[in-house]
Design a protein around this motif. Sequence first.
Motif, PDB file in Angstrom:
ATOM      1  N   MET A  54     -34.338 -21.614  -3.006  1.00 48.16           N
ATOM      2  CA  MET A  54     -33.237 -21.174  -2.977  1.00 48.16           C
ATOM      3  C   MET A  54     -32.567 -21.323  -4.417  1.00 48.16           C
ATOM      4  O   MET A  54     -31.783 -20.574  -4.651  1.00 48.16           O
ATOM      5  N   GLU A  57     -33.873 -19.106  -6.784  1.00 50.74           N
ATOM      6  CA  GLU A  57     -33.442 -17.710  -6.688  1.00 50.74           C
ATOM      7  C   GLU A  57     -31.945 -17.735  -7.208  1.00 50.74           C
ATOM      8  O   GLU A  57     -31.450 -16.723  -7.957  1.00 50.74           O
ATOM      9  N   THR A  58     -30.994 -18.521  -6.880  1.00 48.72           N
ATOM     10  CA  THR A  58     -29.824 -18.684  -7.324  1.00 48.72           C
ATOM     11  C   THR A  58     -29.745 -18.680  -8.815  1.00 48.72           C
ATOM     12  O   THR A  58     -28.819 -18.034  -9.698  1.00 48.72           O
ATOM     13  N   ILE A 167     -37.209 -18.614   7.379  1.00 51.86           N
ATOM     14  CA  ILE A 167     -36.328 -18.223   6.037  1.00 51.86           C
ATOM     15  C   ILE A 167     -36.778 -16.883   5.713  1.00 51.86           C
ATOM     16  O   ILE A 167     -35.924 -16.156   5.351  1.00 51.86           O
ATOM     17  N   MET A 168     -37.954 -16.850   5.554  1.00 48.70           N
ATOM     18  CA  MET A 168     -38.618 -15.323   5.152  1.00 48.70           C
ATOM     19  C   MET A 168     -38.098 -14.314   6.070  1.00 48.70           C
ATOM     20  O   MET A 168     -37.893 -13.211   5.463  1.00 48.70           O
ATOM     21  N   ILE A 170     -35.663 -14.046   7.709  1.00 48.25           N
ATOM     22  CA  ILE A 170     -33.943 -13.748   7.596  1.00 48.25           C
ATOM     23  C   ILE A 170     -33.907 -13.085   6.456  1.00 48.25           C
ATOM     24  O   ILE A 170     -32.895 -12.158   6.402  1.00 48.25           O
ATOM     25  N   LYS A 171     -34.460 -13.605   5.491  1.00 49.28           N
ATOM     26  CA  LYS A 171     -34.145 -12.922   4.007  1.00 49.28           C
ATOM     27  C   LYS A 171     -34.748 -11.662   3.905  1.00 49.28           C
ATOM     28  O   LYS A 171     -34.179 -10.577   3.353  1.00 49.28           O
ATOM     29  N   ASN A 172     -36.118 -11.290   4.317  1.00 50.67           N
ATOM     30  CA  ASN A 172     -36.627  -9.745   4.302  1.00 50.67           C
ATOM     31  C   ASN A 172     -37.998  -9.839   5.404  1.00 50.67           C
ATOM     32  O   ASN A 172     -38.746 -10.257   4.832  1.00 50.67           O
ATOM     33  N   THR A 291     -35.353 -12.465  -5.517  1.00 52.34           N
ATOM     34  CA  THR A 291     -36.042 -12.803  -4.285  1.00 52.34           C
ATOM     35  C   THR A 291     -37.401 -12.757  -4.216  1.00 52.34           C
ATOM     36  O   THR A 291     -38.256 -13.199  -3.377  1.00 52.34           O
ATOM     37  N   PHE A 295     -39.814 -15.565  -2.740  1.00 50.86           N
ATOM     38  CA  PHE A 295     -40.910 -15.276  -1.855  1.00 50.86           C
ATOM     39  C   PHE A 295     -42.193 -15.459  -2.242  1.00 50.86           C
ATOM     40  O   PHE A 295     -42.976 -16.122  -1.335  1.00 50.86           O
ATOM     41  N   TYR A 298     -42.128 -19.058  -1.510  1.00 52.57           N
ATOM     42  CA  TYR A 298     -42.313 -19.418  -0.039  1.00 52.57           C
ATOM     43  C   TYR A 298     -43.538 -19.276   0.364  1.00 52.57           C
ATOM     44  O   TYR A 298     -43.934 -20.214   1.359  1.00 52.57           O
TER      45      TYR A 298
END
Length: 592
Positions: A54, A57-58, A167-168, A170-172, A291, A295, A298
């Motif tokens: 995260m 990504e940020t 988490i994956m 939730i994100k996509n 993202t 991923f 992740y």
Amino acid sequence: MAVNSFKEDESLQEVSKLKTLGRLFRYMLHYKLPIFGVLLIMAYCIAVSLMNPMIIETAIDKYITLKNFPGLCRLAIFALALNLIMILMVKLRMYIMAKICNSILLEIRQELYTHIQTLDFHFFDSRPTGKILARIMGDTNSLKDVLSNSVTTLIPDFITICAVVGIMFIKNPKLALASLASLPLMIVGIWFVQSRSHTRWQIHRKKSSNLNAFVHEDLSGIRIIQSFHAEDETQETFDVLIDEHKKSFMDAVLYADAFGSVVDFCWGLGCVSLWFTGIVLLGVDVVSVGTLIAFGTYISMFWQPILNLSNFYNQIITNISGAERIFEILDTKPEITDCETAKEMPEITGAVSFDNVSFSYDEETKVLKHVSFDITPGETIALVGPTGAGKTTIVNLISRFYDVQQGTVSIDGHDIKDVSIESLRKQMGIMTQDNFLFTGTIRDNIAYGKLDATEEEIIAAAKAVHAHDFIMKLPKQYDTELAERGGGLSVGQKQLLAFARTMVSMPKILILDEATSSIDTKTELLVQEGIEALLAGRTSFVIAHRLSTIQKADRIFYIDQGGIVEQGNHETLMAKKGAYYKLQMAQLEDVI
């Protein structure tokens, strides 16, 4: 030396791996507080690991893209601090787990050793010493990685996998499904490999045990091997066993290494599926660069724990057979135990009675058949007869090294099954044909018969069997250090020390099984004088093939065909001219 005697592997009952693991993990309950601390440390490490993608990504989408370098620096410092603390926490976790695992191994080894000492002669008769050593040492050591990784790998990696998947999705969800597309293939592959791996590691453990047993026996009998120039034959046997050990290891490793290959292959497929879905099917307009990179991180965080878990499972398959072998011994119940109502044997006078006693070692061939006799306190009973007739069996039953299958053995009117084994044996002095001496001083070896013996008692026992004179001629006298099995002493000297060890306990009942077989005639006469003075008023059983040593016995039992063929004193039996007379004459002819 026959190779087949070492090729016969021990058979183990099939036990559920989960049941064995559960039993192994119960040892961790003794260390709840330090394990709880380890779990807290791992919770922090997992949280930081999940935050890192995260943060990346940020950094890409909100700072690098917008060229916000001050914000990027602050984020980098924050991430660096979190990860430095995590590194320190990992080191602390490793230290705590190493300490816990070593404590558990010590506990298991102590429990195993203590239990083995409670087992009866039948257990040791059926297993070479080397195989028992293999379980105490090698099999116990093999559990270290399983215990350590069960906490440091199983729990955090399982939590990480669940968190990453959550988490994956939730994100996509689409990228998540693409990343996990190869998971069913991995499950099938792992199942195929593990079903073949466990059996092969069991075989390897058995081959290791066989090799250990051979080496132990070979080194113990090295003098015999060299005396008969049998080095080539034993080398040939060793080569066969070491070759079997090597082949079993290579066969097991072949499947063990397949675990990582299966996971790596599925990991690669998952990455290909992710990039294809994110770049080709969805496009960069739908999925941002940050993202997609997140991923990618992740998916590594998903498959790396699975690889860790597969390696852990591989360790289980590799080492669980060691736990099975340990628990198999711990579950072995001694055949000779105190009954629930066992009482302490009071101080005895030495009256021994056999009432219709029958006994068999293999439940087929009867060694003793309906034997009955009564011994009054202070009597000296000599047991003679051909080899295998049951002489040693009689004294083993009195000592309760074995239990009768029929009839009763009693001392002073007490059935020996109704009293505790410790209270029975501590009133006996037992000396067998094996004059085994332990590593340590001569004083320590004599005092082994009575651990709280005083210096005066030790010296008195040595003098009684005429060992004192040769001890005083040694460089350090009673403080002389002995090597394993008394190396450096003559056979006769070792026998005298073993005799003194028995004498120091001042037993109420004395059992001498070929106790003077290794002592020369002159020394034997001195020992006999010592015995007569020391054992006045004590019940004694003497087994001797050299009949000259038992002529003063109160009664002589000639044992043959499962019973007492003749009994009486020396003069009575000689006048009878039966089996004892023939044996005496045969020995006289051999001397002439």
